[in-house]
Each structure stands twice: as C-alpha cells, then as structure tokens.
Design an enzyme around this catalytic site. Structure first.
Site, PDB file in Angstrom:
ATOM      1  N   HIS A  62      32.225  -6.074   3.183  1.00 28.96           N
ATOM      2  CA  HIS A  62      32.121  -7.196   2.232  1.00 28.96           C
ATOM      3  C   HIS A  62      31.513  -8.440   2.887  1.00 28.96           C
ATOM      4  O   HIS A  62      31.760  -9.567   2.448  1.00 28.96           O
ATOM      5  CB  HIS A  62      33.482  -7.549   1.629  1.00 28.96           C
ATOM      6  CG  HIS A  62      34.168  -6.408   0.967  1.00 28.96           C
ATOM      7  ND1 HIS A  62      33.930  -6.025  -0.325  1.00 28.96           N
ATOM      8  CD2 HIS A  62      35.092  -5.518   1.461  1.00 28.96           C
ATOM      9  CE1 HIS A  62      34.669  -4.985  -0.628  1.00 28.96           C
ATOM     10  NE2 HIS A  62      35.384  -4.639   0.441  1.00 28.96           N
TER      11      HIS A  62
ATOM     12  N   GLU B 278      11.316  -6.959   7.021  1.00 22.79           N
ATOM     13  CA  GLU B 278      11.119  -7.466   5.665  1.00 22.79           C
ATOM     14  C   GLU B 278      10.013  -6.701   4.951  1.00 22.79           C
ATOM     15  O   GLU B 278      10.107  -6.426   3.746  1.00 22.79           O
ATOM     16  CB  GLU B 278      10.810  -8.958   5.712  1.00 22.79           C
ATOM     17  CG  GLU B 278      12.011  -9.804   6.093  1.00 22.79           C
ATOM     18  CD  GLU B 278      11.679 -11.270   6.304  1.00 22.79           C
ATOM     19  OE1 GLU B 278      12.543 -12.107   6.037  1.00 22.79           O
ATOM     20  OE2 GLU B 278      10.551 -11.581   6.744  1.00 22.79           O
TER      21      GLU B 278
ATOM     22  N   HIS C  96     -16.403  14.300 -17.464  1.00 24.72           N
ATOM     23  CA  HIS C  96     -15.381  15.293 -17.138  1.00 24.72           C
ATOM     24  C   HIS C  96     -15.433  15.531 -15.631  1.00 24.72           C
ATOM     25  O   HIS C  96     -16.395  16.098 -15.117  1.00 24.72           O
ATOM     26  CB  HIS C  96     -15.623  16.608 -17.888  1.00 24.72           C
ATOM     27  CG  HIS C  96     -14.445  17.545 -17.847  1.00 24.72           C
ATOM     28  ND1 HIS C  96     -14.053  18.200 -16.696  1.00 24.72           N
ATOM     29  CD2 HIS C  96     -13.567  17.929 -18.828  1.00 24.72           C
ATOM     30  CE1 HIS C  96     -12.990  18.950 -16.962  1.00 24.72           C
ATOM     31  NE2 HIS C  96     -12.678  18.807 -18.245  1.00 24.72           N
TER      32      HIS C  96
END
Length: 447
Positions: free
Chosen positions: A148, A285, A74
C-alpha cells in the site's frame, strides 16, 4: 518524410526488417514458390513451371508491384501479375494456381511471426539471465518491503529480482507453447474447401508448409483464424506488462525521497532543460509508456477474429498496423529492459536508512509471532504490539522502548529478546533460500 516514431525513434533494425514492405513481399513470394513446388510434387502442374516460378520471384521488384496495384487496386493480384511477368509464358499461367489471396498473405504472416519470435526470443532469455544475476548478487541485500505504499516487514532485493525472473520464465514457457499455433500457414483456397486443388489439396498444403518450415493449419475457411494471432499479441502485451511493472518499481525506488536504486546515467546525459541537477528514470518511463500502446492492440486483434461468414476484409487494414507496431515496440521494450536492469546503481546507505526509517515499527510482526510462541494468544499478541506501535508512532520513540515499557511484553520478553526481534536483518525468513532455488531452477529450464 518520417511520420511515425517507429521510423526514427523506436525499434531495432532487425525487427523493422521483418515487417518491412520488402520482406513482406519476399515472404509472400516464398509462399507462391512453395505452392508451385507442392503442386508439381503432387502432379498438379508441370515441374518446369514450378522451377521457373521459384527462380523468377527473385527478379520481382516492389516498385513494379506497386505500379500494378495502382492500376488494379488489389495488392495480392498485383504480386501474382508481377511474378507472371518474370516467368516464361508456359510457366506464368500456373502462378497462384488454385489459391486464394490469403493462402499467400496469411502464410507470409506466419513466416514473419516466426522471424519476429526469432528476433525476440534471444532478448527475453538475455533479460532472464540479467534478472537472475541481480537476484544472486542481491539475495542478501535486506531492504524495506512495502505494501500500500507503506513500509512493511523486511524483504531482499534478491527476492524482488527472483520474482521478476520467474515471471519472465513463464513468458518463455508460454512462447514455446504458442509457437506451433502461431507459426502456421495455409493452402486451402476459396472459403477453405481446397476445391480448386481437387483430391490433392491436403497433400499440397502439407508439402508447401514443409518447404517453408512452418506448420499447416488443421482447418480454416478463407483465412487463418485470428485466435492464433491474438494469442501472440496477448503474449507480447503480457511480456511488456512485466517490464512495465519492473519499470514502475524502479521509478518508485529512484524517487529522491527513497533513492535506493538508480538507472544508469551517462557522464554527459542531461536530465532536464531547466533543472540541471535532475537524474530522471527516462528509460523506465519509456518502457511504461510504450507498454500502454502494446496492450492497446489486444482488443483490435481479438475483434479481427469476428468476421462475416467465411471472411471479410476488416481484419486486413487493422493488422497492417497491429502486427508491425506490436512486434517492433515489444522488441524495443525488451532491449530497453535489458539495458535498464543490467546497469542499475544501488545505494546501500539509502537502503539501510529506509529499512530503519520507522524506528522498529516494521518489526511488529516479529514481536507478535514470538509472543504467540511464548504463550500469549495470537490475537492478544497482535493487540499488545499494535498498542505499543501506536505509542511509538505518536511519541517518535523506537518500538523497542515502548515494548520494554509494556508490562505485558516484559512478562515474556527481556531486553535482549526485544533487541533481536526488532533487528530487520534477522527477519527475512527463507528469502535467500527461495532466491537460490529459483535461480537454479530457471537457469536449468530456460538458459
């Protein structure tokens, strides 16, 4: 033996210290000392006992705590016994009096989160300053806007940085708002009733939190409710997602075909083990990759709020991973983000080349709007310019040529008009002004 990359590759030493075993133990013992002092203040335990408990916690060693835990299985009770060993007998019997394990564990977490915020906050403000500086320096750097993945009307690099800076500003605002909900502790005892403290429970919690410099919960059961912690984890996920977005854009702009912006590249830096020419955006990255890990921690912490009845233990093991990993990686990503954005290299000749790549096709809107202003209906103007644009695209001609050859256009615009309308440097609207206003407001609010 190091196993996890946080141990040897990622993270700052200051944030790792916050979540170290040693500091966790210190925070738990601070909570124990604060409870004892608060109980003495309320007349629940002797003042001498509280003083001795506070003095004794400095003598407790992590090694001894682990030895006890190996015997009794514990973790919290092992700390209680380790503190008790260092106290005189009359004081040892008052250690952890009236408390439950999570009074100490969750209060320690509140202290650690407070410390973690203090480590990250200067960095996010520094990142904001870097983005604002770049916005100012490049407010008139006209470049190709893209939607886009295709070139649209012109924009400016300054506007891009201002947009990112405004997002970071909102994260700072969110951080200020969540602090009071996250930097909290509790002294509520088993199932949250404070029964073991008697009528002094509310007073004891308030005083203990004053000693610790954090806020006490309004109500709780046996644990602090995890909506608080989930909010903090989601805040970090939001922050790293902004940096992920910046990283994605910088990586795109560093592509060989675009080559408008580049991460700093050291004189001796190696880009590839086999392709000596490579100059890879490895820092961006890394930001993008580690952001995925931080975001993945949102669901586990939300689920840690759905426990059985007044509590169960399913949150405990999970949070031993969630809290340190999320904080360490977010802090690391912030540090990387500052480094990347502060040391960018711009290539004006490539920015200009890409801006003019479509031979005026990206200026179709400017022509359409001017035709509409001169009496051609907006829809009709759209079709006129679309037809001229498709002709230019198929023939490889500049848009000005197909426009001037169009009788409908020449009835409203002369050669000088067309020349001005296809000039991308004349079509950035209020971009510069927007940047100036944004920079001024963000500096005033957050720096």
């Amino acid at each position: 033996m190091a196993i996890h990359p946080i141990e040897y590759r990622y993270g700052t030493e200051e944030m790792k210290h916050v979540w170290s075993e040693e500091n966790r133990l210190v925070c738990i013992m601070k909570a124990e000392a604060a409870l004892a002092k608060a109980e003495a203040y309320a007349g629940l335990i002797p003042e001498d006992a509280a003083r001795i408990i506070e003095q004794s916690i400095g003598n407790v060693e992590l090694k001894r705590v682990k030895e006890i835990e190996d015997e009794i299985h514990h973790d919290m009770m092992a700390i209680v016994l380790a503190i008790s060993e260092k106290c005189e007998e009359d004081a040892s019997k008052w250690v952890h009096f009236g408390a439950t394990s999570n009074d100490m564990l969750d209060t320690a977490t509140g202290l650690q989160m407070k410390d973690a915020i203090e480590v990250m906050e200067p960095k996010i403000r520094q990142l904001l300053e870097v983005l604002l500086r770049q916005a100012e320096e490049h407010k008139e750097t006209v470049c190709a806007g893209r939607t886009h993945g295709q070139i649209g009307v012109p924009t400016t690099y300054g506007l891009r940085f201002a947009i990112w800076a405004a997002e970071i500003g909102r994260h700072i605002e969110r951080l200020e708002q969540l602090k009071p909900r996250v930097e909290v502790g509790q002294m509520t005892g088993a199932v949250g009733t404070q029964a073991a403290f008697g009528e002094k429970g509310i007073e004891i919690q308030k005083k203990a939190m004053e000693y610790l410099g954090i806020t006490g919960v309004d109500v709780s059961n046996q644990i602090i409710q995890r909506d608080r912690h989930a909010e903090f984890v989601m805040w970090m996920a939001n922050v790293v997602t902004t940096l992920d977005k910046i990283g994605v854009e910088l990586r795109t702009l560093q592509r060989s075909e675009l080559a408008e912006v580049e991460e700093s590249f050291g004189k001796k830096q190696v880009g590839s083990s086999t392709m000596p020419h490579k100059r890879n955006p490895i820092k961006s990255e890394q930001i993008c990759g580690l952001a995925r890990i931080v975001r993945s921690m949102i669901e586990p912490e939300l689920m840690n709020n759905t426990l059985w009845d007044e509590r169960d233990l399913t949150n405990s093991s999970c949070e031993r991973v969630v809290f340190p990993e999320t904080c360490v990686l977010t802090d690391h990503i912030l540090k990387l983000g500052i480094r990347v954005t502060d040391n960018l290299r711009f290539y004006p000749e490539n920015i200009k080349r890409n801006l003019e790549l479509l031979k005026g096709l990206n200026m179709g809107e400017a022509v359409m709007i001017e035709l509409a202003k001169r009496g051609v209906g907006r829809q009709e103007a759209h079709e006129i310019v679309r037809t001229a644009a498709m002709q230019a695209h198929e023939s490889g001609k500049h848009l000005r040529e197909t426009l001037l050859a169009n009788k409908e256009v020449s009835g409203y615009l002369n050669e000088e008009d067309v020349e001005k309308l296809v000039d991308p440097y004349r079509y950035t609207g209020t971009a510069v002004k927007q940047v100036e206003i944004t920079v001024e407001n963000l500096r005033k609010q957050y720096l």
